[in-house]
Design a protein around this motif. Structure first.
Motif, short mmCIF file in Angstrom:
data_model
loop_
_atom_site.label_atom_id
_atom_site.label_comp_id
_atom_site.label_asym_id
_atom_site.label_seq_id
_atom_site.Cartn_x
_atom_site.Cartn_y
_atom_site.Cartn_z
N VAL A 4 -55.89 -18.72 -60.29
CA VAL A 4 -57.10 -18.56 -59.48
C VAL A 4 -57.71 -17.18 -59.67
O VAL A 4 -58.93 -17.05 -59.91
CB VAL A 4 -56.77 -18.80 -57.99
N TYR A 5 -56.90 -16.14 -59.60
CA TYR A 5 -57.43 -14.79 -59.71
C TYR A 5 -57.96 -14.49 -61.11
O TYR A 5 -58.91 -13.71 -61.27
CB TYR A 5 -56.36 -13.76 -59.33
N VAL B 296 -61.40 -16.25 -60.98
CA VAL B 296 -62.30 -15.68 -59.97
C VAL B 296 -62.66 -14.24 -60.30
O VAL B 296 -63.83 -13.83 -60.17
CB VAL B 296 -61.68 -15.79 -58.57
N SER B 297 -61.69 -13.45 -60.71
CA SER B 297 -61.95 -12.03 -60.97
C SER B 297 -63.00 -11.85 -62.05
O SER B 297 -63.88 -10.99 -61.93
CB SER B 297 -60.65 -11.33 -61.39
N VAL C 170 -66.41 -12.63 -60.52
CA VAL C 170 -66.86 -11.61 -59.57
C VAL C 170 -67.26 -10.33 -60.31
O VAL C 170 -68.25 -9.67 -59.93
CB VAL C 170 -65.74 -11.32 -58.55
N THR D 202 -65.54 -5.68 -57.14
CA THR D 202 -64.47 -6.67 -57.36
C THR D 202 -63.17 -6.17 -56.75
O THR D 202 -62.46 -6.92 -56.05
CB THR D 202 -64.28 -6.92 -58.86
#
Length: 459
Positions: free
Chosen positions: A179-180, A183-184, A187, A196
């Protein structure tokens, strides 16, 4: 049942706990109940610590592409990626001491504060040294306090399902990394690097606070010692990490495809660790750990070395991801079988300290082993596969040790019982033999025509 399965079958766990622990009464683990709440809480903590740290590859790609920190070399960035993990491990004796003196909640709160300070501080970093101090050292300290404070809780709530529960919670790091990582990157593209870091700081703060509040340990019921460094405990395997996204770039794949390969590796770890835990409870924890570690080493030789296309590399990422996290899944359950729940925190503390050097220099070692031409990762692949095979041998030696310990304990337990049974048999023979002789000698021969004892006239 085979000897390998009997060597570490879950039903023998209480014997090993009793034989290995210090004297003192302990309560039977409830094997569920509120323990499942702790499983969910630790799962989320792992997702927002180790999973968050797994997204470092996204930040690394951004640093190199935009030259955010001029003068920083590839080797320095490699050390930055390893420093957070090594610091999380090296701080474990201090975190264990805090738990012993002030309780689990104190360690968890310290970890949350340090991790938040690290991410917020990294958002203001203008030079590499400040990034190293924040995203590297401080974040590692926070992750270490949260990890040490939570890693020993789930095994305290389970016995038969201990490996399954531990596999679920360690899968949080894989799911969090997936997920990170996705997502990172999104962002960063939308809000920039600084914001971020700040958004990640806020998210992990609230999630970790809620999870830490829900956690309940059973240290008092079990009588956990929480020694920071118990020199009597030395028995564990170790692994070497490697970077698949960078390997993807080395065989001509794009950065986007490389990030997909890394995400698939994290996804497979999130799915594979609970499966490893399930098979550990079913087939034996030490046996499963050894077999899965051996399988990982073979995958490095059989699948990774010839992987030179996107399809073959993604296949390898999915396969190796299912089993390469075996260490983190099995370290606590296997440790509980080796030394017992009472001494488990001390064993884990030693384990984390021993892993400091490998985790610090793993990426740097891989970087130095790369060649400039040809199959530039060939030496890295051979070295990584060899380390997994060596770890499998260590686990098999551990299983052999446990076989001997269980055989010795069984012999000491059965010998008094056998002696008592032998004495009872001898006494019974001494009492019955004269009676038998008397019946044979004293009973007269029946006279022909005389009424027998069973005849009505004889009564």
């Amino acid at each position: 049942m085979s000897e390998a399965a009997r060597a570490d079958e879950p039903s023998q766990l209480e014997q090993m706990d009793h034989a290995s622990s210090l004297a003192g009464p302990t309560e039977e683990p409830p094997d569920g109940g509120y323990g499942w709440v702790c499983v969910v809480a630790v799962f989320l903590i792992n997702a927002h610590t180790w999973g968050l740290n797994s997204s470092y590859g996204v930040f690394l790609a951004y640093y190199l592409k935009h030259n955010i920190f001029p003068g920083a070399t590839h080797l320095e960035y490699a050390l930055l990626g390893g420093s957070s993990i090594s610091q999380a491990l090296i701080v474990s004796p201090l975190a264990t001491t805090v738990i012993r003196l002030y309780g689990t909640q104190a360690a968890l709160r310290i970890g949350i504060v340090l991790e938040t300070i690290a991410l917020v501080g990294a958002s203001f970093a203008q030079r590499y040294i400040f990034l190293l101090l924040t995203q590297g050292l401080c974040f590692g300290w926070g992750m270490g306090f949260l990890f040490v404070g939570s890693v020993g809780i789930v095994p305290q709530w389970f016995r038969k399902r201990r490996s399954v529960a531990n596999g679920i919670v360690t899968g949080g790091s894989g799911i969090g990394g997936l997920v990170y990582s996705l997502v990172s990157n999104a962002v960063i593209q939308r809000y920039g690097l600084a914001w971020t870091f700040r958004i990640l700081a806020v998210v992990q703060f609230f999630v970790n606070v809620v999870c830490a509040t829900l956690l309940r340990d059973r240290n008092r019921q079990i009588g956990v010692t929480n020694r920071a460094f118990d020199y009597r405990l030395f028995r564990r395997p170790e692994l070497l990490l490697f970077s698949l996204p960078d390997y993807a770039a080395s065989i001509g794949l794009t950065a986007q495809r490389g990030s997909v390969v890394g995400a698939l590796l994290n996804l497979a770890q999130g799915l594979g660790r609970p499966l490893v835990g399930y098979f550990s409870d079913a087939a034996g924890r030490i046996t499963t750990a050894g077999n899965m570690t051996l399988f990982t080493g073979l995958l490095c030789f059989v699948f990774w070395i010839p992987a030179n296309t996107y399809a073959s590399l993604t296949s390898f990422a999915l396969l190796v991801g299912l089993v390469c996290g075996t260490f983190w899944t099995s370290v606590a359950p296997v440790g509980a079988e080796v030394v017992g729940l009472v001494e488990l925190p001390s064993l884990l503390s030693i384990t984390w300290v021993v892993l400091v050097l490998p985790t610090t220099f793993a990426e740097a070692i891989a970087l130095e082993l790369r060649q400039s031409t040809g199959h530039i990762y060939r030496h890295v692949q051979l070295f990584t596969g060899s380390m997994y095979l060596a770890a499998a041998i260590c686990i098999w030696l551990l299983r052999a040790w446990k076989n001997r310990e269980m055989a010795r304990a069984a012999a000491e337990t059965e010998t008094p019982v056998q002696l008592q049974m032998q004495v009872e048999v001898e006494v019974e023979v001494e009492v019955q033999v004269p009676a038998a002789e008397f019946d044979v000698v004293a009973t007269p021969e029946p006279v022909v025509g005389a009424p027998s004892r069973s005849h009505p006239l004889s009564r």
